[in-house]
Design a protein around this motif. Structure first.
Motif, mmCIF file in Angstrom:
data_model
loop_
_atom_site.group_PDB
_atom_site.id
_atom_site.type_symbol
_atom_site.label_atom_id
_atom_site.label_comp_id
_atom_site.label_asym_id
_atom_site.label_seq_id
_atom_site.Cartn_x
_atom_site.Cartn_y
_atom_site.Cartn_z
ATOM 1 N N LEU A 123 -4.733 -17.583 35.401
ATOM 2 C CA LEU A 123 -3.331 -18.061 35.427
ATOM 3 C C LEU A 123 -2.407 -17.701 34.371
ATOM 4 O O LEU A 123 -1.247 -17.464 34.718
ATOM 5 C CB LEU A 123 -3.498 -19.806 35.332
ATOM 6 N N ARG A 129 -15.288 -25.611 47.476
ATOM 7 C CA ARG A 129 -15.600 -24.462 48.184
ATOM 8 C C ARG A 129 -15.804 -25.088 49.671
ATOM 9 O O ARG A 129 -16.624 -25.869 49.721
ATOM 10 C CB ARG A 129 -16.670 -23.898 47.608
ATOM 11 N N GLU A 152 -11.683 -20.989 48.406
ATOM 12 C CA GLU A 152 -12.141 -21.507 46.893
ATOM 13 C C GLU A 152 -10.990 -22.200 46.358
ATOM 14 O O GLU A 152 -10.072 -21.493 45.993
ATOM 15 C CB GLU A 152 -12.539 -20.189 45.992
ATOM 16 N N LEU A 153 -11.031 -23.194 46.194
ATOM 17 C CA LEU A 153 -9.888 -24.052 45.615
ATOM 18 C C LEU A 153 -10.154 -24.653 44.303
ATOM 19 O O LEU A 153 -11.007 -25.151 44.036
ATOM 20 C CB LEU A 153 -9.456 -25.176 46.634
ATOM 21 N N SER A 154 -9.114 -24.479 43.418
ATOM 22 C CA SER A 154 -9.465 -25.064 42.355
ATOM 23 C C SER A 154 -8.250 -25.355 41.533
ATOM 24 O O SER A 154 -7.029 -24.478 41.693
ATOM 25 C CB SER A 154 -10.113 -24.069 41.347
ATOM 26 N N SER A 155 -7.915 -26.221 40.568
ATOM 27 C CA SER A 155 -6.863 -26.756 39.805
ATOM 28 C C SER A 155 -7.120 -27.676 38.689
ATOM 29 O O SER A 155 -8.247 -28.206 38.702
ATOM 30 C CB SER A 155 -6.183 -27.921 41.030
ATOM 31 N N HIS A 210 -12.383 -30.843 40.208
ATOM 32 C CA HIS A 210 -11.329 -29.801 39.978
ATOM 33 C C HIS A 210 -11.383 -28.585 40.841
ATOM 34 O O HIS A 210 -10.655 -27.627 40.770
ATOM 35 C CB HIS A 210 -11.252 -29.415 38.754
ATOM 36 N N GLN A 217 -11.293 -14.637 53.090
ATOM 37 C CA GLN A 217 -11.659 -15.006 51.803
ATOM 38 C C GLN A 217 -10.326 -15.628 51.269
ATOM 39 O O GLN A 217 -9.230 -14.629 51.015
ATOM 40 C CB GLN A 217 -12.169 -14.058 50.933
ATOM 41 N N PHE A 258 -7.062 -13.070 50.594
ATOM 42 C CA PHE A 258 -5.688 -13.879 50.017
ATOM 43 C C PHE A 258 -5.824 -14.337 48.559
ATOM 44 O O PHE A 258 -7.192 -15.002 48.336
ATOM 45 C CB PHE A 258 -5.311 -15.061 50.709
ATOM 46 N N GLU A 259 -4.819 -14.461 47.979
ATOM 47 C CA GLU A 259 -4.874 -14.892 46.565
ATOM 48 C C GLU A 259 -3.842 -15.955 46.357
ATOM 49 O O GLU A 259 -2.560 -15.213 46.489
ATOM 50 C CB GLU A 259 -5.023 -13.982 45.376
ATOM 51 N N THR A 271 -8.585 -17.378 48.031
ATOM 52 C CA THR A 271 -8.539 -18.076 46.474
ATOM 53 C C THR A 271 -7.446 -19.014 46.251
ATOM 54 O O THR A 271 -6.353 -18.189 46.378
ATOM 55 C CB THR A 271 -9.096 -17.276 45.686
ATOM 56 N N VAL A 272 -7.476 -20.130 45.956
ATOM 57 C CA VAL A 272 -6.339 -20.906 45.486
ATOM 58 C C VAL A 272 -6.524 -21.403 43.914
ATOM 59 O O VAL A 272 -7.579 -21.978 43.836
ATOM 60 C CB VAL A 272 -6.036 -21.964 46.321
ATOM 61 N N ARG A 273 -5.478 -21.033 43.145
ATOM 62 C CA ARG A 273 -5.598 -21.620 41.782
ATOM 63 C C ARG A 273 -3.988 -22.226 41.502
ATOM 64 O O ARG A 273 -3.195 -21.682 41.580
ATOM 65 C CB ARG A 273 -5.892 -20.654 40.842
ATOM 66 N N ASN A 323 -14.832 -20.933 42.246
ATOM 67 C CA ASN A 323 -13.744 -20.643 41.397
ATOM 68 C C ASN A 323 -14.017 -21.507 40.032
ATOM 69 O O ASN A 323 -14.426 -22.693 39.997
ATOM 70 C CB ASN A 323 -12.436 -21.209 42.050
ATOM 71 N N VAL A 344 -11.054 -22.868 37.618
ATOM 72 C CA VAL A 344 -9.941 -23.122 36.745
ATOM 73 C C VAL A 344 -10.349 -24.631 36.082
ATOM 74 O O VAL A 344 -9.995 -24.938 35.225
ATOM 75 C CB VAL A 344 -8.834 -23.544 37.776
ATOM 76 N N GLY A 345 -11.257 -25.275 36.826
ATOM 77 C CA GLY A 345 -11.736 -26.767 36.360
ATOM 78 C C GLY A 345 -12.362 -26.454 35.079
ATOM 79 O O GLY A 345 -12.494 -25.365 34.456
ATOM 80 N N PRO A 372 -10.928 -12.427 44.952
ATOM 81 C CA PRO A 372 -12.378 -13.431 44.839
ATOM 82 C C PRO A 372 -13.443 -12.530 45.118
ATOM 83 O O PRO A 372 -13.646 -11.641 45.718
ATOM 84 C CB PRO A 372 -11.933 -14.095 46.135
#
Lengths: 296, 218
Positions: B201, A271, A245-248, A268, A280, A223-224, A282-284, B121, B123-124, B116
């Motif tokens: 992004l 995991r 995998e999470l990121s912001s 930010h 798997q 997933f993305e 992944t989130v952005r 990841n 983004v940071g 992935p």
């Protein structure tokens, strides 16, 4: 003998064609077509109901024959050697507003339809193809090989079995249910709700709409999720086995699993392994929050 | 068709460019003989096509600078300085097909890159190597999406008056939302140029813009 007749009738029943109902109205037009014929259906306003049946023919029903109704082979396509069929209602010109027309259409099960409307709602059952509206509602049910749904401001509800689904809305809400396997969904402002655990491969993106996933990712699923300002929210089933995998850039990341410590985390990014970590995800996001929690 | 039913859009255009199938010609002519509305439309389309196709035809007023300035006002990335000539409308859109093919290839690349890989990841704040090949691919596909978005925007601008008002306002709203997001991402990339997450992004935002423009264009 009577029992045999009943058995014969029962054995035939599942393969019988879908019965037309009186509420569909009289047949406006009908024609024999090849079982996989491409069909284009236009209706600016009102509603279009499309149902698959096991006949090699098209049958259009409606209470009344609307003004501007047309029905026939597409001469433009014939020039290119494509046997395509088209029918519907012509859009009025100039300042005229389209009058609402309501159709029920029976099409061969394996035909590929393209339904286009402005404000008319679309309700399709067991039919694959393209469904496009500017501001009508779209509902797709049953099963089909592929489904392509596009709407500007109307809501979309896909509750169908399909090997491939592509769904786009701008402001409309997008709800994905049923037994879909490969999904590519995106919105601008509309929310995306994913309420199925059947997806093998999914890509979900929005600019400002929230994305909510409620279910259990399949093992080996990929997933993305990406979002600019909207949230990405997971309510995960007990059997979940996935790496997240999470990121912001500036959004908060909330881990609702109090008993799970992230494998790696920065202010930010995070995991997190839930269960065996088979799928798997992944989130952005740019500034939208990311929330992860178990389903209650 | 008959007196009650007007010519379809396709029939009007075919009549205008003389590409009607022989079996249609008689019935279309018959309809045109008795329908002023369709006749006007066909004449209008024919006139428009003649003007567009004929390279030697010059409009009295050069519309392109105005169109261009409207596009510029709503854009994040400015057009490169050119002679201000009208784009080649009506010619065979070879450039556009090449661009579409390139975008197709880029989309395939971005799928490969964006999926992935089991790494953390990003983004940071950046931790990645400066412009790794992976990031370079994302940058390249972003450029292709950007180029295609520009082509589609220009085409749309020419057809703007023909888009129904409700769709036009929805489109403007959505383009603004995407362009705001793109602007924010570009500012963030300017501060952190080697951040692959930000670049993904950005590519994703451009992809949405292309999707939207195609949706309206289609």
């Amino acid at each position: 003998m009577r029992q045999l007749l009943w058995l014969a009738a029962l054995s035939v029943a599942p393969s019988m064609t879908l019965a037309q109902s009186a509420s569909d109205g009289p047949e406006l037009n009908g024609m024999r077509v090849s079982p996989t014929i491409p069909l284009k259906i236009y209706n600016p306003a009102g509603s279009v109901r499309v149902l698959a049946w096991d006949h090699d023919s098209v049958s259009v029903h409606g209470a009344t024959r609307p003004r501007g109704f047309f029905f026939g082979r597409n001469p433009g396509a014939l020039k290119f050697g494509v046997n395509e069929f088209m029918f519907g209602v012509e859009e009025p010109r100039g300042v005229d507003t389209a009058r609402a027309a309501h159709f029920t259409v029976y099409v061969p099960r394996h035909s590929q339809v393209a339904v286009k409307t402005a404000t008319a709602s679309i309700d399709a059952t067991n039919v694959g193809g393209l469904f496009y509206t500017v501001s009508g509602q779209i509902q797709v049910r049953g099963s089909a090989a592929t489904i392509d749904v596009e709407s500007m401001s109307g809501n979309v509800d896909v509750n169908a079995g399909a090997s491939w689904l592509r769904a786009r809305t701008s402001e409309g809400r997008l709800l994905i249910r049923g037994d879909v396997q490969d999904v590519d969904a995106s919105t601008i402002d509309g929310a995306i709700d994913v309420a199925t655990s059947s997806i093998f491969r999914g890509r979900f993106q929005s600019v400002n709409g929230d994305i909510r996933f409620a279910g259990t990712p399949l093992k080996a699923a990929l997933f993305e999720f990406s979002n600019h300002a909207g949230a990405v929210d997971f309510a995960l089933g007990r059997e979940t086995s996935s790496v997240f995998e999470l990121s912001s850039v500036s959004g908060a990341i909330e881990n609702g699993y109090s008993d799970l410590r992230p494998v790696a985390a920065t202010p930010h990014s995070m995991r997190l392994r839930v269960g065996g970590g088979d799928a798997q995800v992944t989130v952005r996001t740019f500034k939208g929050p990311i929330r992860l929690r178990p389903q209650r | 068709m008959n007196a009650q039913r007007h010519l379809t859009e396709a029939e009007r255009h075919d009549a205008a460019d003389g590409s009607l199938a022989p079996e249609q010609q008689a019935t279309v002519d018959e309809h045109l003989a008795q329908c002023a509305s369709c006749t006007d439309d066909v004449a209008r389309v024919r006139n428009f096509m003649t003007r567009v196709r004929d390279d030697s035809t010059h409009l009295d007023v050069d519309l392109w600078p105005d169109i261009r300035s409207r596009i510029e006002r709503e854009k994040i990335v400015q057009l490169s300085a050119t002679t201000g000539e009208m784009p080649a409308v009506g010619r065979r859109p070879v450039g556009r097909w090449l661009a579409l093919a390139a975008v197709g290839a880029a989309a395939a690349l971005i799928l490969v890159v964006a999926l992935p890989r089991g790494k953390g990841n990003e983004v940071g704040p950046t931790t990645a190597d400066p412009m790794s090949p992976e990031v370079q691919l994302v940058v390249d596909s972003t450029r292709e999406y950007e180029r295609e978005a520009t082509i589609l925007l220009n085409e749309l601008e020419l057809r703007r008056a023909m888009i129904r008002p409700q769709l036009r306002s929805s489109l403007d709203h959505d383009l603004r939302a995407i362009d705001d997001a793109i602007l924010e991402l570009k500012e963030a990339i300017a501060r952190d140029p080697n951040n692959p997450g930000l670049r993904r992004l950005l590519a994703s935002s451009y992809r949405q813009k292309v999707d939207l423009l195609k949706r309206v264009g289609g």
